[in-house]
Design an enzyme around this catalytic site. Structure first.
Site, PDB file in Angstrom:
ATOM      1  N   LYS A   1       6.218   5.703   6.131  1.00 46.87           N
ATOM      2  CA  LYS A   1       5.451   6.819   5.756  1.00 46.87           C
ATOM      3  C   LYS A   1       3.851   6.496   6.157  1.00 46.87           C
ATOM      4  O   LYS A   1       3.496   5.334   6.082  1.00 46.87           O
ATOM      5  CB  LYS A   1       5.634   7.050   4.335  1.00 46.87           C
ATOM      6  CG  LYS A   1       4.830   6.114   3.198  1.00 46.87           C
ATOM      7  CD  LYS A   1       3.487   6.273   3.042  1.00 46.87           C
ATOM      8  CE  LYS A   1       2.956   5.016   2.196  1.00 46.87           C
ATOM      9  NZ  LYS A   1       1.480   4.811   2.258  1.00 46.87           N
TER      10      LYS A   1
ATOM     11  N   ASP B   1       5.806   4.482  -4.647  1.00 50.84           N
ATOM     12  CA  ASP B   1       6.243   5.236  -3.459  1.00 50.84           C
ATOM     13  C   ASP B   1       7.685   5.493  -3.155  1.00 50.84           C
ATOM     14  O   ASP B   1       8.162   6.176  -2.533  1.00 50.84           O
ATOM     15  CB  ASP B   1       5.790   4.498  -2.149  1.00 50.84           C
ATOM     16  CG  ASP B   1       4.197   4.725  -2.108  1.00 50.84           C
ATOM     17  OD1 ASP B   1       3.711   5.481  -2.811  1.00 50.84           O
ATOM     18  OD2 ASP B   1       3.651   3.665  -1.434  1.00 50.84           O
TER      19      ASP B   1
ATOM     20  N   ALA C   1       3.787  -5.153   4.451  1.00 49.04           N
ATOM     21  CA  ALA C   1       2.595  -5.187   3.708  1.00 49.04           C
ATOM     22  C   ALA C   1       1.386  -4.635   4.791  1.00 49.04           C
ATOM     23  O   ALA C   1       0.343  -5.149   4.809  1.00 49.04           O
ATOM     24  CB  ALA C   1       2.207  -6.846   3.364  1.00 49.04           C
TER      25      ALA C   1
ATOM     26  N   GLY D   1       7.252   0.113   3.621  1.00 50.61           N
ATOM     27  CA  GLY D   1       8.371  -0.319   4.092  1.00 50.61           C
ATOM     28  C   GLY D   1       9.388  -0.936   3.022  1.00 50.61           C
ATOM     29  O   GLY D   1      10.524  -0.382   3.042  1.00 50.61           O
TER      30      GLY D   1
END
Ligand code: ATP
Length: 288
Positions: free
Chosen positions: A10, A136, A96, A101
């Site tokens: 994203k 998320d 990171a 991810g």
């Protein structure tokens, strides 16, 4: 039995931090959208009941620290599932990096084991469970484009942005999300106009989207790592329509309408940055 799931990265078209809550989390307003840079998750049914994680990436933990492991464990425990699963992660999303991810891998596992173990949960139910793993994950269960509020777990779908190229570049530095939040001074920080971004998306107004990108965390990461600013400058000079850091960084992305210009930006970054990607927006929910 084997199931494949795509776990897309994203980007934040906008990210506003409103205030720090009593529970220690920050109240945020984020407009997020998925891009066609994805991990590939391969799930294999294990009759033994074990949960195993495998990946060729040396940056990804292969035990209970992996968010994908936690996703399978959550469903296994909550619904008392006897079977297990082997989770193979083909890692294509930088780790990171501010691209969610790990959260996307967890969301893909939720969707995949829901099918594999015949749990019959709806996407909304999976998104609610995802919030227990990370802020998320709820967004990543649905994918597409959405406004995320609360600590990021309250997700409202939005129309996909008009199609364009996204060039992403990650400098070879690590950024700790915790450090960035600790250094954030909310009074001095810039706050994007979330309402204007949402309005532009609803109108399908590409120029409006480009002029309202903004990220409250960007100033902090820029102050810590000059590489982030250098990439931003390079993208701007090469003619990007909009340039922004995603999440807490350090990945910087730009939006570009024209193919040739996107290619030029990609080439110019490839010269001094190893991790550069030129992808399309996914924008719509393709994960259900
Ligand atoms: P966010 O923007 O949500 O903070 P991010 O893109 O910055 O996410 P991730 O790539 O999700 O960060 O990785 C953050 C940390 O999570 C890594 O240091 C890694 O050790 C750990 N991690 C756990 N599971 C995974 C996974 N499946 N993929 C990548 N990292 C994972």
């Amino acid at each position: 039995m084997q199931i494949l799931e795509k776990a897309p990265a994203k980007i934040n078209l906008s990210l506003d931090v409103l205030y720090k809550r009593a529970d220690g989390f920050h109240e945020v307003e984020m407009v997020m959208t998925t891009v066609d840079l994805a991990d590939r998750i391969e799930l294999t049914l294990l009759q033994s009941g074990d949960i195993k994680v495998e990946s060729e990436s040396r940056f990804v933990p292969n035990d209970e620290r992996n968010l994908a492991y936690r996703a399978a464990k959550l469903l296994k425990d909550r619904f008392q599932v006897k079977e297990g699963v082997k989770i193979f992660i083909e890692k294509n999303i930088p780790v990171a990096a501010g691209l969610a991810g790990g959260s996307s891998d967890a969301a893909a596992v939720l969707r995949g084991v829901n099918r594999m173990w015949n749990l019959g949960l709806s996407m909304d139910e999976l998104a609610d469970l995802g919030a227990e793993i990370g802020s998320d994950v709820s967004f990543c269960v649905h994918g597409g484009t959405a406004l995320a509020t609360g600590r990021g777990e309250k997700v409202k779908a939005l129309p996909a942005p008009p199609p364009c190229w996204v060039v992403l570049s990650k400098p070879t530095i690590g950024v700790s999300t915790q450090t960035v939040y600790q250094r954030l001074d909310l009074k001095k920080a810039e706050h994007p106009d979330t309402e204007a971004m949402v309005h532009s998306l609803k109108k399908g107004d590409y120029r409006g989207i480009c002029s309202h990108v903004g990220n409250t965390l960007e100033g902090v990461t820029l102050g810590l790592h000059e590489e982030v600013g250098q990439i931003k400058e390079q993208m701007k000079q090469a003619g990007a329509d909009a340039v922004l850091m995603s999440g807490s960084g350090p990945t910087v992305f730009c939006l570009v309408e024209h193919d040739a210009r996107a290619q030029r930006i990609y080439n110019s970054l490839k010269g001094f940055c190893t991790e550069v990607y030129m992808v399309r927006m996914l924008g719509y929910q393709e994960t259900s």
